[in-house]
Write an enzyme that holds these catalytic residues in place. Sequence first.
Site, mmCIF file in Angstrom:
data_model
loop_
_atom_site.group_PDB
_atom_site.id
_atom_site.type_symbol
_atom_site.label_atom_id
_atom_site.label_comp_id
_atom_site.label_asym_id
_atom_site.label_seq_id
_atom_site.Cartn_x
_atom_site.Cartn_y
_atom_site.Cartn_z
ATOM 1 N N TYR A 166 50.119 48.253 50.412
ATOM 2 C CA TYR A 166 49.005 47.354 50.774
ATOM 3 C C TYR A 166 48.877 47.265 52.305
ATOM 4 O O TYR A 166 47.807 47.033 52.844
ATOM 5 C CB TYR A 166 49.201 45.981 50.129
ATOM 6 N N LYS A 168 44.859 40.209 55.111
ATOM 7 C CA LYS A 168 44.690 39.091 54.159
ATOM 8 C C LYS A 168 45.452 37.848 54.636
ATOM 9 O O LYS A 168 45.009 36.727 54.394
ATOM 10 C CB LYS A 168 45.143 39.506 52.753
HETATM 11 P P1 NAD Z 1 34.591 46.312 45.302
HETATM 12 O O1 NAD Z 1 34.778 47.708 45.806
HETATM 13 O O2 NAD Z 1 33.853 46.132 44.047
HETATM 14 O O3 NAD Z 1 33.980 45.390 46.422
HETATM 15 C C1 NAD Z 1 34.245 45.555 47.794
HETATM 16 C C2 NAD Z 1 32.937 45.318 48.500
HETATM 17 O O4 NAD Z 1 33.104 45.303 49.916
HETATM 18 C C3 NAD Z 1 31.893 46.413 48.204
HETATM 19 O O5 NAD Z 1 30.736 45.826 47.671
HETATM 20 C C4 NAD Z 1 31.608 47.011 49.572
HETATM 21 O O6 NAD Z 1 30.277 47.434 49.724
HETATM 22 C C5 NAD Z 1 31.905 45.820 50.454
HETATM 23 N N1 NAD Z 1 32.070 46.206 51.853
HETATM 24 C C6 NAD Z 1 33.031 46.979 52.426
HETATM 25 N N2 NAD Z 1 32.783 47.131 53.746
HETATM 26 C C7 NAD Z 1 31.641 46.437 54.009
HETATM 27 C C8 NAD Z 1 30.863 46.212 55.169
HETATM 28 N N3 NAD Z 1 31.201 46.745 56.362
HETATM 29 N N4 NAD Z 1 29.751 45.449 55.062
HETATM 30 C C9 NAD Z 1 29.385 44.905 53.884
HETATM 31 N N5 NAD Z 1 30.075 45.083 52.749
HETATM 32 C C10 NAD Z 1 31.191 45.845 52.810
HETATM 33 O O7 NAD Z 1 36.102 45.776 45.144
HETATM 34 P P2 NAD Z 1 36.695 44.318 44.813
HETATM 35 O O8 NAD Z 1 38.090 44.599 44.382
HETATM 36 O O9 NAD Z 1 35.783 43.565 43.938
HETATM 37 O O10 NAD Z 1 36.777 43.649 46.251
HETATM 38 C C11 NAD Z 1 36.208 42.395 46.583
HETATM 39 C C12 NAD Z 1 37.224 41.544 47.339
HETATM 40 O O11 NAD Z 1 38.265 41.174 46.439
HETATM 41 C C13 NAD Z 1 37.908 42.255 48.516
HETATM 42 O O12 NAD Z 1 38.067 41.347 49.577
HETATM 43 C C14 NAD Z 1 39.266 42.600 47.933
HETATM 44 O O13 NAD Z 1 40.257 42.749 48.927
HETATM 45 C C15 NAD Z 1 39.501 41.368 47.081
HETATM 46 N N6 NAD Z 1 40.563 41.478 46.079
HETATM 47 C C16 NAD Z 1 40.563 42.502 45.194
HETATM 48 C C17 NAD Z 1 41.596 42.600 44.263
HETATM 49 C C18 NAD Z 1 41.653 43.743 43.296
HETATM 50 O O14 NAD Z 1 42.733 44.012 42.748
HETATM 51 N N7 NAD Z 1 40.560 44.425 43.024
HETATM 52 C C19 NAD Z 1 42.606 41.629 44.231
HETATM 53 C C20 NAD Z 1 42.567 40.589 45.146
HETATM 54 C C21 NAD Z 1 41.546 40.513 46.072
#
Ligand code: NAD
Length: 268
Positions: free
Chosen positions: A160, A167
Amino acid sequence: MQGKRGLIMGLANDRSLAWGIAKQLAEHGAELAFSYQGEALERRVRPLAEQLGQDFLIECDVADMAALDQAFATLKARWETIDFVVHAIGFSDKNELRGRYYDTSLDNFLMTMNISVYSFTAVAQRARAMMTPYDPETGKGGGSLLTLTYYGSEKVVPHYNVMGVAKSALDTSVKYLAMDLGPENIRVNAISAGPIKTLAASGIGDFRYILKWNELNSPLRRNVTIEDVGGAGLYLLSDLASGVTGEIHHVDAGYNVIGMKAEDAPDI
Ligand code: NAD
């Protein structure tokens, strides 16, 4: 959420955490706008927004402050005020989400911090300006901001790396923003979601191992879904959470409380 309006940032497809939250908000009567990054994503986001009966889409790359200003100006042109924002955005070079944190480059460190951390503060600045001023007499006004974090901010999770450092900074931003905006009744919280297979997660080295480990060792002995995240999102953005701010709320099947491998977990 009837009568409330808000912006969902970070919807990429129907596996996105933002989709889990947006579905619950729409089901409970919220009116939603969606921001997306780039034309390619618009083609994915538009049909999803339409499924929820929404048609307000705004392009926005959060690394670009002028684009953020433009996005909020577009929002303001149609809606005088908003009640909430969901920030579900994170990004890092996937070549640095494998191997060791120790090898992180300055360029990727700064880009990761900009997109995954600073953007939430930049959004808070612009969202605050669109929230109804708080009236302590009636208790009306203010709003709610929500971001998404992960346990890799608290403890070391293999691969990570720089995203874990980002984070941690995001979690701390939530607390500082909560303090700054609390007097205006703007609540600021994060959901710390357990691992879920999404586009962003596919960039993390050996993510399948993380998923399996969490499934076998968390108190609920399963992984969470975007519906689990959506339920918590709905709560934090609604008046049910009117006394909750600065909170990092774990939606991880309880994984964060364990100290050791579960006795009944097989070796993987
Ligand atoms: P996802 O890929 O569906 O979403 C990530 C989003 O970030 C995408 O829509 C992408 O377009 C956007 N993004 C990236 N760079 C960008 C920029 N410069 N401008 C505008 N948008 C931008 O994946 P996700 O897992 O749903 O991620 C959403 C959030 O959840 C993130 O912060 C991720 O770290 C967090 N998260 C995810 C998990 C997991 O296991 N999937 C767990 C905990 C937290």
